[in-house]
Write a protein that holds these residues in place. Structure first.
Motif, PDB file in Angstrom:
ATOM      1  N   PHE A 274       0.832  -1.204   0.000  1.00  0.00           N
ATOM      2  CA  PHE A 274       0.000   0.000   0.000  1.00  0.00           C
ATOM      3  C   PHE A 274       0.871   1.261   0.000  1.00  0.00           C
ATOM      4  CE2 PHE A 274      -2.167   3.219   2.710  1.00  0.00           C
ATOM      5  CZ  PHE A 274      -3.203   3.537   1.841  1.00  0.00           C
ATOM      6  N   ILE A 275       1.885   1.295   0.868  1.00  0.00           N
ATOM      7  CA  ILE A 275       2.794   2.440   0.924  1.00  0.00           C
ATOM      8  C   ILE A 275       3.596   2.533  -0.371  1.00  0.00           C
ATOM      9  CG2 ILE A 275       4.789   3.415   2.103  1.00  0.00           C
ATOM     10  CD1 ILE A 275       2.223   3.625   3.709  1.00  0.00           C
ATOM     11  N   PHE A 276       4.042   1.410  -0.872  1.00  0.00           N
ATOM     12  CA  PHE A 276       4.858   1.351  -2.088  1.00  0.00           C
ATOM     13  C   PHE A 276       4.135   2.011  -3.257  1.00  0.00           C
ATOM     14  CE2 PHE A 276       6.808  -0.782  -5.731  1.00  0.00           C
ATOM     15  CZ  PHE A 276       8.143  -0.774  -5.394  1.00  0.00           C
ATOM     16  N   TYR A 277       2.921   1.581  -3.521  1.00  0.00           N
ATOM     17  CA  TYR A 277       2.187   2.094  -4.682  1.00  0.00           C
ATOM     18  C   TYR A 277       1.623   3.490  -4.423  1.00  0.00           C
ATOM     19  CZ  TYR A 277       2.512  -2.723  -6.284  1.00  0.00           C
ATOM     20  OH  TYR A 277       2.992  -3.945  -6.678  1.00  0.00           O
ATOM     21  N   SER A 278       1.195   3.752  -3.195  1.00  0.00           N
ATOM     22  CA  SER A 278       0.624   5.069  -2.884  1.00  0.00           C
ATOM     23  C   SER A 278       1.645   6.179  -3.073  1.00  0.00           C
ATOM     24  CB  SER A 278       0.099   5.102  -1.450  1.00  0.00           C
ATOM     25  OG  SER A 278      -0.975   4.215  -1.274  1.00  0.00           O
ATOM     26  N   THR A 279       2.880   5.948  -2.607  1.00  0.00           N
ATOM     27  CA  THR A 279       3.901   6.990  -2.734  1.00  0.00           C
ATOM     28  C   THR A 279       4.311   7.197  -4.187  1.00  0.00           C
ATOM     29  OG1 THR A 279       5.570   5.299  -2.192  1.00  0.00           O
ATOM     30  CG2 THR A 279       4.834   6.730  -0.409  1.00  0.00           C
ATOM     31  N   ILE A 280       4.289   6.134  -4.984  1.00  0.00           N
ATOM     32  CA  ILE A 280       4.608   6.275  -6.411  1.00  0.00           C
ATOM     33  C   ILE A 280       3.587   7.177  -7.091  1.00  0.00           C
ATOM     34  CG2 ILE A 280       4.644   5.041  -8.615  1.00  0.00           C
ATOM     35  CD1 ILE A 280       6.024   2.728  -7.179  1.00  0.00           C
ATOM     36  N   TYR A 281       2.306   6.908  -6.860  1.00  0.00           N
ATOM     37  CA  TYR A 281       1.273   7.726  -7.508  1.00  0.00           C
ATOM     38  C   TYR A 281       1.160   9.101  -6.871  1.00  0.00           C
ATOM     39  CZ  TYR A 281      -0.225   3.896 -10.457  1.00  0.00           C
ATOM     40  OH  TYR A 281      -0.262   2.922 -11.420  1.00  0.00           O
ATOM     41  N   ASN A 282       1.480   9.207  -5.594  1.00  0.00           N
ATOM     42  CA  ASN A 282       1.512  10.527  -4.964  1.00  0.00           C
ATOM     43  C   ASN A 282       2.587  11.395  -5.619  1.00  0.00           C
ATOM     44  OD1 ASN A 282       0.707  12.457  -2.952  1.00  0.00           O
ATOM     45  ND2 ASN A 282       2.537  11.952  -1.801  1.00  0.00           N
ATOM     46  N   SER A 283       3.702  10.785  -6.006  1.00  0.00           N
ATOM     47  CA  SER A 283       4.771  11.522  -6.671  1.00  0.00           C
ATOM     48  C   SER A 283       4.317  12.064  -8.017  1.00  0.00           C
ATOM     49  CB  SER A 283       6.005  10.624  -6.857  1.00  0.00           C
ATOM     50  OG  SER A 283       6.569  10.267  -5.617  1.00  0.00           O
ATOM     51  N   THR A 284       3.513  11.295  -8.757  1.00  0.00           N
ATOM     52  CA  THR A 284       3.037  11.787 -10.056  1.00  0.00           C
ATOM     53  C   THR A 284       2.177  13.038  -9.872  1.00  0.00           C
ATOM     54  OG1 THR A 284       1.021  10.427 -10.067  1.00  0.00           O
ATOM     55  CG2 THR A 284       3.024   9.426 -10.950  1.00  0.00           C
ATOM     56  N   LEU A 285       1.351  13.045  -8.847  1.00  0.00           N
ATOM     57  CA  LEU A 285       0.486  14.205  -8.607  1.00  0.00           C
ATOM     58  C   LEU A 285       1.290  15.415  -8.148  1.00  0.00           C
ATOM     59  CD1 LEU A 285      -2.519  12.440  -6.819  1.00  0.00           C
ATOM     60  CD2 LEU A 285      -2.299  13.048  -9.223  1.00  0.00           C
ATOM     61  N   LEU A 286       2.279  15.196  -7.284  1.00  0.00           N
ATOM     62  CA  LEU A 286       3.096  16.304  -6.803  1.00  0.00           C
ATOM     63  C   LEU A 286       3.967  16.883  -7.918  1.00  0.00           C
ATOM     64  CD1 LEU A 286       4.109  14.881  -3.315  1.00  0.00           C
ATOM     65  CD2 LEU A 286       2.725  16.915  -3.720  1.00  0.00           C
ATOM     66  N   LEU A 287       4.531  16.016  -8.755  1.00  0.00           N
ATOM     67  CA  LEU A 287       5.325  16.500  -9.887  1.00  0.00           C
ATOM     68  C   LEU A 287       4.455  17.314 -10.848  1.00  0.00           C
ATOM     69  CD1 LEU A 287       7.525  13.351 -10.615  1.00  0.00           C
ATOM     70  CD2 LEU A 287       8.346  15.578  -9.816  1.00  0.00           C
ATOM     71  N   THR A 288       3.222  16.888 -11.011  1.00  0.00           N
ATOM     72  CA  THR A 288       2.291  17.639 -11.864  1.00  0.00           C
ATOM     73  C   THR A 288       1.983  18.998 -11.252  1.00  0.00           C
ATOM     74  OG1 THR A 288       1.292  15.551 -12.582  1.00  0.00           O
ATOM     75  CG2 THR A 288       0.053  17.570 -12.993  1.00  0.00           C
ATOM     76  N   ALA A 289       1.767  19.035  -9.945  1.00  0.00           N
ATOM     77  CA  ALA A 289       1.493  20.311  -9.277  1.00  0.00           C
ATOM     78  C   ALA A 289       2.690  21.256  -9.395  1.00  0.00           C
ATOM     79  CB  ALA A 289       1.166  20.062  -7.803  1.00  0.00           C
TER      80      ALA A 289
END
Length: 322
Positions: A86-101
């Motif tokens: 859960f942490i592994f995949y959540s942080t990966i997709y969280n990074s995509t959103l933050l990089l977009t922001a």
């Protein structure tokens, strides 16, 4: 997926390199952004702090995956399997959103400098970071659902008796998982990637037209754009493309394990974005390098190199005089 010695060594190598490089780089970035936010916070500092925090959480749970690869099976307490996944995949997709922001913030700053300067607030960036974390965790809650879904079925293996972690799925599980993976591809990768492409292409184009922009600032702008897009292409694209193939063939792609390896490099490449985005981090890196070079070991090396150069110069002068 079936573990083999070669696959185990490959996974350990990739995860090990990511851990060794990512931990010190992100700790340095975290220390820098914490200081910057305490002194005078800006929206970009808040976003970068959130991104490096996400990377550090990812790196903290990476050793669980390394232990699994070393043993070629899941031997740890089973509750750690869905938690680490859960942490592994959540942080990966969280990074995509933050990089977009971050790309949107950079674009707005050059496209609408006056209007954006009047409305930009660090609080908005903090709220956006919290929303991104909640959205990514909600999207990746499927990891918990799949690990415990249908385990009461008498033909299914109870979670406590499994020696695999988020790898083997029943037909009933795939009926739920495959459409969710396609949704992750569309919402958490494709849309953010297209937004990043638009923002950074516009960002570089606008800066190239401004007459008073220094070459260094143009170089940093191009580096920021290329660094972010490379992270999306190298780290996020292969794994998300496997979601599309899985949907077309209605099964988990056999090469997903290799595609997932590239996603871990995100924790190593994000510091490139930090470097090109933050003058505070560039100053900290320069200070750290200068301090490192003043250490006795490096000082003696510099002295030896200088003496060697002087000796060679003297010898060549003597040879020419003869």
């Amino acid at each position: 997926m079936e573990w083999s010695k070669s696959l185990s060594n490959l996974v350990l190598s990739v995860y090990g390199i990511t851990f060794i490089i990512g931990v010190p780089a992100n700790i340095l970035a975290f220390y820098t952004f914490i200081r910057k936010v305490r002194l005078r916070a800006t929206p970009i500092d808040v976003l970068l702090l959130s991104l490096t925090t996400s990377d550090l959480v990812f790196l903290f749970f990476l050793p669980f995956r390394m232990v699994e690869a070393a043993n070629m099976r899941w031997d740890m307490p089973y509750f750690l399997c869905p938690l680490s996944g859960f942490i592994f995949y959540s942080t990966i997709y969280n990074s995509t959103l933050l990089l977009t922001a971050i790309s949107v913030e950079r674009y707005l700053g050059v496209a609408f400098p006056i209007q954006y300067k009047l409305k930009r607030r660090p609080l908005y960036a903090a709220i956006a970071s919290a929303v991104f974390a909640v959205v990514s965790m909600a999207q990746c809650s499927i990891v918990y659902i799949m690990q415990y879904y249908d385990h009461k079925n008498p033909t299914a293996i109870a979670p406590s008796g499994r020696n695999t972690c988020y790898e083997v799925f029943s037909t009933e599980q795939l009926e739920i998982l495959i459409p969710v993976r396609l949704e992750l591809f569309l919402v958490m990768f494709l849309i953010p990637f297209l937004i990043c492409c638009f923002c950074y292409i516009s960002f570089v184009r606008i800066l190239s037209r401004l007459p008073n922009i220094s070459p260094k600032k143009r170089f940093r702008a191009i580096g920021l754009a290329l660094g972010t897009l490379l992270i999306f292409i190298i780290c996020f694209m292969p794994y998300n493309i496997s979601h599309v193939e899985g949907f077309v063939n209605w099964k988990s792609a056999d090469w997903r394990v290799y595609a997932l390896l590239t996603s871990t490099f995100n924790a190593c490449l994000d510091p490139l974005v930090f470097y090109f985005s933050s003058s505070a981090l560039r100053e900290m890196c320069n200070h750290f390098i200068k301090k490192l070079l003043r250490r006795p070991v490096f000082a003696s090396c510099r002295k030896a190199m200088y003496c060697s150069a002087v000796e060679e110069s003297t010898q060549s002068s003597n040879d020419s005089s003869r």
